[in-house]
Design a protein around this motif. Structure first.
Motif, PDB file in Angstrom:
ATOM      1  N   VAL A   1     -32.115   3.607  29.992  1.00 37.82           N
ATOM      2  CA  VAL A   1     -30.971   4.462  30.312  1.00 37.82           C
ATOM      3  C   VAL A   1     -30.985   5.731  29.470  1.00 37.82           C
ATOM      4  O   VAL A   1     -30.234   6.664  29.746  1.00 37.82           O
ATOM      5  CB  VAL A   1     -29.642   3.718  30.075  1.00 37.82           C
ATOM      6  N   ALA A   2     -31.829   5.777  28.452  1.00 40.30           N
ATOM      7  CA  ALA A   2     -31.907   6.954  27.595  1.00 40.30           C
ATOM      8  C   ALA A   2     -33.343   7.144  27.146  1.00 40.30           C
ATOM      9  O   ALA A   2     -34.087   6.179  26.950  1.00 40.30           O
ATOM     10  CB  ALA A   2     -30.987   6.814  26.387  1.00 40.30           C
ATOM     11  N   LEU A   3     -33.726   8.405  26.977  1.00 43.14           N
ATOM     12  CA  LEU A   3     -35.072   8.774  26.552  1.00 43.14           C
ATOM     13  C   LEU A   3     -34.967   9.630  25.298  1.00 43.14           C
ATOM     14  O   LEU A   3     -34.195  10.584  25.256  1.00 43.14           O
ATOM     15  CB  LEU A   3     -35.784   9.546  27.668  1.00 43.14           C
ATOM     16  N   VAL A   4     -35.734   9.260  24.278  1.00 42.11           N
ATOM     17  CA  VAL A   4     -35.758   9.998  23.017  1.00 42.11           C
ATOM     18  C   VAL A   4     -37.157  10.569  22.826  1.00 42.11           C
ATOM     19  O   VAL A   4     -38.152   9.849  22.962  1.00 42.11           O
ATOM     20  CB  VAL A   4     -35.410   9.088  21.820  1.00 42.11           C
ATOM     21  N   VAL A   5     -37.222  11.871  22.539  1.00 43.11           N
ATOM     22  CA  VAL A   5     -38.493  12.542  22.267  1.00 43.11           C
ATOM     23  C   VAL A   5     -38.361  13.220  20.913  1.00 43.11           C
ATOM     24  O   VAL A   5     -37.471  14.059  20.721  1.00 43.11           O
ATOM     25  CB  VAL A   5     -38.846  13.574  23.353  1.00 43.11           C
TER      26      VAL A   5
ATOM     27  N   SER B   1     -38.908  16.039  12.743  1.00 36.62           N
ATOM     28  CA  SER B   1     -37.554  15.466  12.834  1.00 36.62           C
ATOM     29  C   SER B   1     -37.480  14.065  12.257  1.00 36.62           C
ATOM     30  O   SER B   1     -36.392  13.508  12.125  1.00 36.62           O
ATOM     31  CB  SER B   1     -37.094  15.431  14.298  1.00 36.62           C
ATOM     32  N   PHE B   2     -38.631  13.473  11.922  1.00 39.19           N
ATOM     33  CA  PHE B   2     -38.645  12.079  11.480  1.00 39.19           C
ATOM     34  C   PHE B   2     -37.797  11.857  10.235  1.00 39.19           C
ATOM     35  O   PHE B   2     -37.012  10.915  10.161  1.00 39.19           O
ATOM     36  CB  PHE B   2     -40.077  11.627  11.208  1.00 39.19           C
TER      37      PHE B   2
ATOM     38  N   ALA C   1     -36.894   8.567   8.644  1.00 39.77           N
ATOM     39  CA  ALA C   1     -38.175   7.887   8.437  1.00 39.77           C
ATOM     40  C   ALA C   1     -38.757   8.308   7.096  1.00 39.77           C
ATOM     41  O   ALA C   1     -38.369   9.320   6.507  1.00 39.77           O
ATOM     42  CB  ALA C   1     -39.144   8.232   9.569  1.00 39.77           C
ATOM     43  N   SER C   2     -39.709   7.526   6.619  1.00 39.42           N
ATOM     44  CA  SER C   2     -40.354   7.825   5.350  1.00 39.42           C
ATOM     45  C   SER C   2     -41.046   9.180   5.421  1.00 39.42           C
ATOM     46  O   SER C   2     -41.654   9.534   6.441  1.00 39.42           O
ATOM     47  CB  SER C   2     -41.374   6.738   5.016  1.00 39.42           C
TER      48      SER C   2
END
Length: 592
Positions: free
Chosen positions: A235-239, A244-245, A251-252
């Motif tokens: 239902v959702a897509l993340v790019v 941006s990590f 993120a590390s």
């Protein structure tokens, strides 16, 4: 003879009614909130206006109102109203962050696609901005929204500018909800169907620029199209791009700094009361082939409670030293530092008042040998192994949090598979009986002053490593205190390592296996994944509480979300069948 036409008519009527019923069922199913569980994953129309270089983009592929309806449909009867209200509040908070009132301005016309992207305008001196794209259910809805949107802000005293760019009408000015500071905004209407709202005119012009060149926008990205087709449903897509990590996904920094990593594409899909995340970490080169060895079956022998359960293949390779300056090199240093700092403070110490004393530690100094198993890979020789680069920092951090001297020593010599279980009784490691060999561990610990001694318990023989210290009693100067630094139990072809006897209680007493954790790992359906991790509610909540995106969602929802978390399971594996090199990330967040 007259009976045949009659039967034919009856059959025709029956078939017609059956077709009508089937069509009605399909219509009802598609309109039901439960249909979100099988929502096809596609690139929305807005992808044409989002640059490939956008740091982070999120595409919602269903009407925002459907999220609350789905929560109401799957929640327990007594929690349905609260579950729907929580998601609706989260939805309203997300749009309010962009200065929009969903109930008053958007609910009547927003359709199946809503996208937001974080990007940087062409001018280096200009600040980063955001772009919001909303697709209308019908042509007049979007036009009426823009009229009311700017009329309201114009009456509030904000100056508006109307211009044309690339044949599109642009309106820019400053706008805000009541009680908020006015911020720069710019809007455009595309084909009476798509509304673009940006954090400034420069951001909006950049979006219109890339829409004219397929090589610059997401819609024309063949790698992204392949990833979307591979993921299939959601239902959702993340790019997300590597830049941006760290700031947005927490993120590390080691992951964000990897030259091998091109980006992340992930899909979110509801499955009953579970939220599934299927992602692909796109790479420049195919990673080394790594899969979980099925023998020995460590999970089959696990007994007793477990709040956190992980399976790791080839931990020695993942924690092995790498080239200086790399993430794996930094992780190896962290492991080496964790060894002398590890202590054996456990409830299994014997001595006056039961006080635990600090145990000796092993600092390596050539006492351990770290094997380097061969792995098939298409990565050039001068490219660091992405597995160790990505996993080593996390593994080093996990080892540093475990008390005792054994975890770093066992991991550094274990080619896998390795089982790590943690509960209120302490931690457990499970390995093959000869990986590592007990003699090599005993030799290292003996040189550090730890004494190996057998102990019989419940008809089973344990190997203990203890440290002797002088007693504190003046009346008994000859009394010694013994602190357990580690223990090992060999049972059914598996070696079990622990910080003390308490952690081995479940194995010694033949307790029931941790069925909930085992079910979580099975639910991942990734039995061959070299990294698997299942957590109970307390462990999952503690992990999410330190994750910035979760804190952001909590702030948007306006209430704590942690009580809804019932468990979490994740896995990471290579995807050799994929058209492009990638690591497959799978997560299941259990809600209730």
């Amino acid at each position: 003879m007259k009976i045949r036409p009659f039967l034919a008519a009856i059959l025709a009527v029956a078939v017609t009614l059956l077709l009508i019923g089937a069509a009605g069922w399909v219509v009802l199913w598609r309109s039901s909130p439960l249909a979100l569980q099988h929502q096809p994953l596609t690139l929305p129309l807005a992808a044409r206006f989002i640059p490939r270089q956008a740091s982070l983009s999120l595409h919602l592929l269903v009407p925002p109102d459907q999220l609350g309806a789905y929560a109401r449909a799957v929640a327990p009867p007594r929690q349905r109203r609260h579950a729907a209200a929580a998601l609706e509040q989260l939805r309203d908070g997300a749009f309010a962050a962009a200065g929009l009132d969903y109930a008053e301005e958007l609910a009547g016309w927003v359709g199946e696609e809503s996208s937001v992207a974080l990007l940087t305008p062409a001018g280096a001196s200009q600040p980063a901005g955001w772009l919001l794209a909303l697709r209308s259910r019908e042509s007049e809805g979007a036009r009426r929204f823009l009229q009311r949107f700017w009329q309201t802000r114009s009456l509030a005293g904000n100056e508006l500018q109307v211009s044309t760019y690339r044949g599109m009408g642009l309106i820019s000015g400053r706008g805000a909800l009541l009680g908020q500071n006015a911020l720069p905004l710019a809007t455009a209407l595309i084909d009476d169907r798509l509304v673009l709202i940006a954090s400034g005119r420069g951001v909006l012009e950049q979006a219109l620029d890339v829409s004219q060149i397929d090589e610059l926008n997401q819609a024309g990205d063949p790698r992204l199209a392949t990833a979307v087709a591979t993921l299939g449903q959601g239902v959702a897509l993340v790019v997300a791009r590597p830049d941006s990590f760290t700031p947005w996904l927490a993120a590390s920094p080691f992951v964000a700094a990897q030259q091998e990593v091109l980006g992340l594409v992930a899909a979110l899909a509801p499955r009953g009361r579970t939220l599934d995340l299927n992602g692909r970490l796109e790479l420049r080169h195919a990673p080394a082939a790594l899969s979980l060895t099925p023998t020995p079956d460590l999970l089959a022998g696990l007994q007793g409670p477990s709040d956190s359960l992980a399976m790791i293949q080839n931990p020695a390779l993942l924690s092995a030293p790498a080239a200086p300056g790399t993430a794996a090199s930094a992780a190896a240093i962290a492991v080496a530092q964790a060894i002398p700092e590890a202590t054996a403070s456990s409830p299994d110490s014997a001595g006056s008042d039961g006080d635990a004393t600090d145990s000796a530690a092993a600092d390596g100094d050539g006492d351990t040998t770290i094997p380097s198993p061969e792995a098939t890979s298409s990565v050039p020789a001068d490219i660091p192994d992405v597995w160790s680069e990505l996993v080593a920092p996390v593994l080093a951090q996990a080892l540093a949090s475990l008390p005792g001297v054994l975890p770093p020593l066992v991991v550094a010599q274990d080619p896998g598979p390795l089982l790590l279980s943690h509960s209120s009784r302490g931690w457990l490691l499970a390995t093959a009986p000869d990986s590592p060999a007990i003699a090599s561990i005993s030799d290292v610990l003996a040189r550090k002053g730890l004494i190996a001694a057998p102990l019989s318990r419940n008809g089973k023989t344990l190997q203990l490593w203890t440290q002797l210290t002088a007693g504190n009693s003046r009346s008994h100067p000859d009394q010694l205190d013994a602190a357990i630094a580690g223990a090992r139990l060999d049972q059914r072809g598996v070696a079990w390592w622990s910080e003390g006897i308490t952690a081995l209680t479940g194995l010694l007493e033949g307790a029931a296996p941790p069925s909930e954790r085992l079910a979580q790992l099975q639910g991942l359906e990734d039995q061959a994944a070299p990294l698997q991790w299942a957590m109970a509610a307390p462990s999952a909540r503690a992990l999410l509480a330190r994750w910035d995106p979760w804190l952001l969602l909590t702030g948007l929802a306006g209430e704590p979300l942690a009580p809804t978390v019932q468990g979490l399971a994740v896995s990471l594996e290579s995807d050799p069948a994929a058209a492009a090199p990638a690591l497959r990330l799978h997560g299941r967040l259990e809600l209730g």
